[in-house]
Design a protein around this motif. Structure first.
Motif, short mmCIF file in Angstrom:
data_model
loop_
_atom_site.label_atom_id
_atom_site.label_comp_id
_atom_site.label_asym_id
_atom_site.label_seq_id
_atom_site.Cartn_x
_atom_site.Cartn_y
_atom_site.Cartn_z
N ARG A 159 80.48 23.57 64.64
CA ARG A 159 80.59 24.87 65.30
C ARG A 159 80.49 24.71 66.81
O ARG A 159 81.11 25.47 67.57
CB ARG A 159 79.49 25.80 64.79
N THR A 160 79.69 23.73 67.26
CA THR A 160 79.56 23.52 68.70
C THR A 160 80.89 23.11 69.32
O THR A 160 81.28 23.64 70.37
CB THR A 160 78.50 22.44 68.99
N LEU A 161 81.60 22.18 68.68
CA LEU A 161 82.89 21.77 69.22
C LEU A 161 83.89 22.93 69.22
O LEU A 161 84.70 23.06 70.13
CB LEU A 161 83.45 20.60 68.42
N MET A 191 78.45 20.56 75.70
CA MET A 191 78.79 19.18 75.43
C MET A 191 77.56 18.29 75.52
O MET A 191 77.35 17.39 74.70
CB MET A 191 79.86 18.70 76.42
N ALA A 192 76.74 18.50 76.55
CA ALA A 192 75.54 17.69 76.71
C ALA A 192 74.59 17.89 75.53
O ALA A 192 74.01 16.93 75.00
CB ALA A 192 74.84 18.05 78.02
N ARG A 193 74.42 19.13 75.10
CA ARG A 193 73.55 19.39 73.96
C ARG A 193 74.12 18.79 72.68
O ARG A 193 73.38 18.28 71.84
CB ARG A 193 73.34 20.89 73.80
N HIS A 194 75.44 18.87 72.54
CA HIS A 194 76.10 18.28 71.38
C HIS A 194 75.86 16.76 71.36
O HIS A 194 75.58 16.18 70.31
CB HIS A 194 77.60 18.57 71.45
N SER A 195 75.95 16.13 72.53
CA SER A 195 75.70 14.70 72.61
C SER A 195 74.28 14.36 72.22
O SER A 195 74.02 13.38 71.51
CB SER A 195 76.00 14.20 74.03
N ALA A 213 86.01 3.48 71.35
CA ALA A 213 86.80 3.57 72.58
C ALA A 213 88.11 4.29 72.27
O ALA A 213 88.58 4.28 71.14
CB ALA A 213 87.09 2.18 73.15
N CYS A 214 88.67 4.91 73.29
CA CYS A 214 89.98 5.54 73.17
C CYS A 214 90.70 5.41 74.50
O CYS A 214 90.07 5.12 75.53
CB CYS A 214 89.86 7.01 72.76
N ARG A 215 92.00 5.59 74.45
CA ARG A 215 92.79 5.56 75.68
C ARG A 215 93.28 6.97 75.99
O ARG A 215 93.75 7.68 75.10
CB ARG A 215 93.98 4.61 75.55
N ILE A 216 93.19 7.35 77.25
CA ILE A 216 93.61 8.67 77.69
C ILE A 216 94.64 8.48 78.80
O ILE A 216 94.40 7.76 79.78
CB ILE A 216 92.42 9.51 78.19
N ALA A 257 81.35 11.24 69.24
CA ALA A 257 81.18 12.64 69.62
C ALA A 257 81.41 12.84 71.12
O ALA A 257 81.98 13.85 71.55
CB ALA A 257 79.79 13.13 69.23
N ASP A 258 80.97 11.88 71.92
CA ASP A 258 81.15 11.97 73.37
C ASP A 258 82.61 11.75 73.77
O ASP A 258 83.12 12.40 74.68
CB ASP A 258 80.25 10.96 74.08
N LEU A 259 83.29 10.83 73.09
CA LEU A 259 84.70 10.59 73.39
C LEU A 259 85.52 11.86 73.18
O LEU A 259 86.42 12.17 73.96
CB LEU A 259 85.26 9.47 72.50
N GLU A 260 85.21 12.58 72.12
CA GLU A 260 85.98 13.80 71.83
C GLU A 260 85.83 14.83 72.92
O GLU A 260 86.80 15.45 73.35
CB GLU A 260 85.56 14.36 70.48
N VAL A 261 84.59 15.03 73.41
CA VAL A 261 84.40 16.05 74.44
C VAL A 261 84.97 15.58 75.78
O VAL A 261 85.41 16.41 76.59
CB VAL A 261 82.92 16.46 74.57
#
Length: 385
Positions: A159-161, A191-195, A213-216, A257-261
């Motif tokens: 729900r947070t996302l 985002m910080a709270r979600h992390s 890791a991901c590429r953007i 979770a952090d990569l997504e945000v």
């Protein structure tokens, strides 16, 4: 002449010789042999499979082809990716999402010579792709994420996302910079709270996650300023970013979770920065000043610098408050995750260098960019309109 031999001769003529006349000769060979089409497609799928083994992912291929060639080549590589997909081993949710985003427009109908020319131009590019740092589990050098990470990738979005996505969508849609910045600040707080929530879950889990890791993509124009913005967003969300300027992307290392945000917020801030710059340029024109490349570069550089500072402040405030309410001592948890992220980054990129921001010498652009990122307070207690 047999069909495979036609393709072999065309490849020998064109793929290892950059001359235009070599390309024309090879395209003529293929155009004269319709029976070679299936073999040509099969070879293209093999090029795609080779790219996967060398660390590339679907979004990476589409991005580099769009960057280096034309729309017809993007459609061709998209068709090859879809052809290869059923033959690939199962991959993670991020890979699946990239496949879903691959363009599905068929290549335009054209004469056989023009089609063969475009295919050979694409294959020339695919053949010369360098190896990239592995991201997917199971690839050489990638971390073992057989524990909690795969389980979490497949769970429904929190729900947070969903709230974060909604806030950023409102920020992109509003025509008021102050409201956009307030909404973005609220999104960063969530985002910080979600992390923190994810860190707490990981601390309690029997098999904690490893960082991924991901590429953007960092697209032109003004790539350097955009890379700085992405770096600031990553840093504010417990991630690290390394920019690959020649290939047009940054690799972001962090927990899932952090990569997504980071992806969400970076994309949204780009939209907001473009809107703010358009408005500032309109005011400049009304005052009799012409738009310049240096003005835009300076605007985006200042926006990136100031936005990063404010995002870090918002994230630190939210994390500090979360640490007073959770039953886990957050400092050791967050510190251990930071060490894990840094370790993964250093193993992926044992040699990195810093670069100076270029072309940001327009004082008016810098002032307006700073102002655009500074309209609203990022204090989490700011009431939303």
């Amino acid at each position: 002449m047999s069909t495979p031999r036609t393709v072999d001769r065309a490849f020998e003529t064109a793929l290892y010789d950059a001359a235009d006349d070599a390309l024309d000769a090879a395209a003529s060979l293929l155009a004269a042999d319709p029976a070679a089409d299936a073999e040509l497609t099969r070879r293209g799928a093999e090029f795609v499979a080779t790219a996967w083994r060398r660390g590339w992912q679907p979004a990476d291929l589409v991005r580099i082809v769009r960057r280096e060639l034309d729309d017809v080549h993007v459609r061709l590589v998209a068709a090859l990716i879809r052809t290869q997909a059923p033959l690939d081993r199962p991959r993670g949710a991020r890979w699946t999402a990239q496949l879903d985003d691959v363009p599905d427009q068929a290549p335009p109908r054209t004469d056989r010579f023009s089609h063969a020319t475009a295919v050979l131009e694409l294959y020339r590019l695919l053949l010369r792709l360098p190896a990239l740092e592995p991201l997917e589990p199971g690839e050489p050098g990638a971390p073992d994420r057989s524990g909690g990470a795969f389980r979490r990738e497949n769970r429904p979005e929190s729900r947070t996302l969903a709230r974060i996505r909604a806030l950023l969508a409102k920020a992109e849609a509003t025509g008021y910079p102050e409201e956009a910045e307030a909404l973005s600040a609220k999104a960063q707080e969530l985002m910080a709270r979600h992390s923190v929530d994810e860190a707490v879950l990981s601390a309690h889990a029997p098999s904690p996650d490893a960082p991924g890791a991901c590429r953007i993509g960092v697209e032109p124009p003004y790539e350097q300023a955009k890379a700085v913005l992405l770096d600031g967003v990553a840093d504010a969300n417990h991630c690290r970013a390394v920019w690959n300027e020649p290939l047009g992307f940054s690799t972001v290392v962090g927990f899932e979770a952090d990569l997504e945000v980071v992806e969400l917020l970076y994309t949204s801030l780009l939209v907001q920065a473009e809107a703010a710059m358009t408005k500032a340029e309109a005011a400049q024109r009304a005052g009799g000043r012409k738009r310049t490349k240096t003005y835009r570069q300076s605007f985006l550089a200042a926006y990136a610098h100031r936005a990063g500072t404010r995002l870090r402040a918002a994230a630190q405030a939210a994390t500090a408050e979360s640490g007073t309410t959770t039953d886990v001592d957050l400092l050791p948890v967050l510190a251990s995750r930071e060490v894990a992220v840094t370790d993964r980054l250093e193993r992926m990129f044992p040699e990195t260098t810093t670069t100076r921001l270029r072309g940001a010498g327009d004082a008016a652009g810098w002032t307006e960019g700073t102002r655009a990122a500074d309209h609203a307070r990022v204090d989490r207690r700011r009431p939303l309109p």
